[in-house]
Design an enzyme around this catalytic site. Structure first.
Site, PDB file in Angstrom:
ATOM      1  N   TYR A  33       0.830  -1.205   0.000  1.00  0.00           N
ATOM      2  CA  TYR A  33       0.000   0.000   0.000  1.00  0.00           C
ATOM      3  C   TYR A  33       0.860   1.248   0.000  1.00  0.00           C
ATOM      4  CZ  TYR A  33       0.880   0.840   5.014  1.00  0.00           C
ATOM      5  OH  TYR A  33       1.467   1.109   6.221  1.00  0.00           O
ATOM      6  N   LYS A 147       6.473  -1.849   1.829  1.00  0.00           N
ATOM      7  CA  LYS A 147       5.279  -1.293   2.474  1.00  0.00           C
ATOM      8  C   LYS A 147       4.131  -2.302   2.356  1.00  0.00           C
ATOM      9  CE  LYS A 147       3.125   3.198   3.270  1.00  0.00           C
ATOM     10  NZ  LYS A 147       3.273   3.173   4.710  1.00  0.00           N
ATOM     11  N   GLU A 180      11.947   2.264  14.270  1.00  0.00           N
ATOM     12  CA  GLU A 180      11.010   3.319  13.850  1.00  0.00           C
ATOM     13  C   GLU A 180       9.725   3.161  14.641  1.00  0.00           C
ATOM     14  OE1 GLU A 180       9.691   2.743   9.780  1.00  0.00           O
ATOM     15  OE2 GLU A 180       9.735   0.568  10.016  1.00  0.00           O
ATOM     16  N   LEU A 204      10.956   1.307   7.197  1.00  0.00           N
ATOM     17  CA  LEU A 204      10.361   1.784   5.954  1.00  0.00           C
ATOM     18  C   LEU A 204      11.082   3.080   5.568  1.00  0.00           C
ATOM     19  CD1 LEU A 204       7.962   1.360   3.935  1.00  0.00           C
ATOM     20  CD2 LEU A 204       6.858   3.207   5.177  1.00  0.00           C
TER      21      LEU A 204
HETATM   22  N1  PDD Z   1       2.717   4.926   7.572  1.00  0.00           N
HETATM   23  N2  PDD Z   1       7.357   3.751   9.153  1.00  0.00           N
HETATM   24  C1  PDD Z   1       6.250   2.991   9.061  1.00  0.00           C
HETATM   25  C2  PDD Z   1       6.263   1.626   9.646  1.00  0.00           C
HETATM   26  C3  PDD Z   1       5.107   3.490   8.410  1.00  0.00           C
HETATM   27  O1  PDD Z   1       3.995   2.730   8.303  1.00  0.00           O
HETATM   28  C4  PDD Z   1       5.132   4.809   7.875  1.00  0.00           C
HETATM   29  C5  PDD Z   1       3.945   5.390   7.162  1.00  0.00           C
HETATM   30  C6  PDD Z   1       6.303   5.562   8.018  1.00  0.00           C
HETATM   31  C7  PDD Z   1       6.424   6.956   7.447  1.00  0.00           C
HETATM   32  O2  PDD Z   1       6.492   6.917   6.029  1.00  0.00           O
HETATM   33  P1  PDD Z   1       5.941   8.104   5.144  1.00  0.00           P
HETATM   34  O3  PDD Z   1       6.665   9.326   5.564  1.00  0.00           O
HETATM   35  O4  PDD Z   1       6.244   7.703   3.765  1.00  0.00           O
HETATM   36  O5  PDD Z   1       4.450   8.223   5.423  1.00  0.00           O
HETATM   37  C8  PDD Z   1       7.400   4.996   8.640  1.00  0.00           C
HETATM   38  C9  PDD Z   1       1.522   5.305   6.853  1.00  0.00           C
HETATM   39  C10 PDD Z   1       1.259   6.768   6.912  1.00  0.00           C
HETATM   40  C11 PDD Z   1       0.364   4.453   7.329  1.00  0.00           C
HETATM   41  O6  PDD Z   1       0.600   3.267   7.496  1.00  0.00           O
HETATM   42  O7  PDD Z   1      -0.750   4.945   7.460  1.00  0.00           O
END
Ligand code: PDD
Length: 283
Positions: A33, A147, A180, A204
């Protein structure tokens, strides 16, 4: 206006938007996703999100469900028909529908859905007063750079944070280093230097993270991609977290220990301002 979503080639009322019970995403979490922010009707970092979608799909050996141009057209349509000003586009691609069997099905078309969600501006209280995080063991697999829609440890970790009155859980590897958050990247500031874990299979590669690194360098803010331990995080001068959903939020407590003066720090506020300017959210 009723909300409209996209399901496998059709725009339909969100309440009628359904997928098959044998979608492999549903049965095996066999899919990936993206969450793409929309700020003032504009897509934020669209190309980077498409790059990551392509690389997640390639790791699972699933073809892109459509060209980037087509995917971008669907996003624009969803923004327009839902009257989305500020919010999030959610994209999910799975290996598709097939009788349940672990191995890849031979003849299956990948499944693509997209939803649009309108969001309120990040609460002033969170920006001005910061949030708390707790630390938890990182129970995830060894390819957190993909992801994947398989998010069980993340879901359990976030719930634990909420039950402890915190905003997020920072996951910690076997060496005691922070990987993270459950849906955010983790950052600290020590002696004027911004630190965040380098990209690798343990985290991620956040798109917000990437933009902040670029902006920090451009603005002459000292930054190192370097892992930090929980002990180092407790001793940090400042901390913050980042994601497409929240952009940047100051962290003022980790495991109930105050970070610095337990107020959003100067460098955090600076980077927050620079990033909001970049996204176009500064008035
Ligand atoms: N989550 N780390 C993890 C495990 C994440 O699921 C996300 C993002 C991030 C931050 O990535 P980005 O800056 O590309 O949003 C880091 C999304 C927002 C979610 O699962 O809803």
């Amino acid at each position: 206006m009723s909300k409209i979503s996209y399901v496998n080639g059709r725009y339909i009322a969100h309440r009628h938007a359904v997928v098959h019970i044998e979608d492999r995403g549903y049965q095996f979490a066999d899919g990936v996703y993206e969450v793409i922010p929309i700020a003032k009707e504009r897509i934020v970092d669209g190309d980077a999100h498409m790059d990551r979608l392509e690389s997640s799909l390639s790791a699972l050996r699933i073809a892109m469900p459509a060209s980037r141009t087509v995917l971008n057209t669907i996003i624009q349509e969803l923004i327009a028909i839902n009257g989305l000003k500020n919010g999030l586009i959610y994209i999910q691609v799975t290996r598709g529908v097939a009788p349940r069997d672990h191995k890849f099905p031979r003849l299956t078309k990948s499944a693509l859905i997209m939803t649009a969600k309108s969001t309120k501006p990040i609460a002033r209280d969170l920006l001005e007063n910061g949030v708390s995080v707790i630390t938890i063991p990182d129970l995830r697999w060894k390819r957190c750079d993909i992801k994947s829609v398989s998010l069980l440890p993340n879901v359990l970790g976030k719930q634990k944070a909420i039950e402890h009155g915190a905003f997020e859980s920072w996951q910690v590897d076997a060496d005691g280093n922070v990987t993270e958050g459950t849906s955010t990247n983790a950052w600290i500031v020590k002696d004027g230097v911004i630190l965040t874990r380098p990209r690798g299979p343990e985290i991620l590669g956040g798109i917000t993270r990437e933009s902040i690194i670029t902006l920090a360098i451009k603005n002459g803010l000292p930054l190192r991609e370097q892992a930090f331990s929980v002990a180092e995080a407790y001793e940090a001068d400042e901390a913050f977290l980042t994601s497409s959903g929240n952009y940047i939020l100051p962290v003022i407590r980790i495991d109930e220990k105050p970070i610095g003066s337990a107020r959003p720090g100067r460098i955090t506020q600076n980077i927050l301002k620079i990033y909001r300017e970049y996204v176009g959210l500064l008035d």
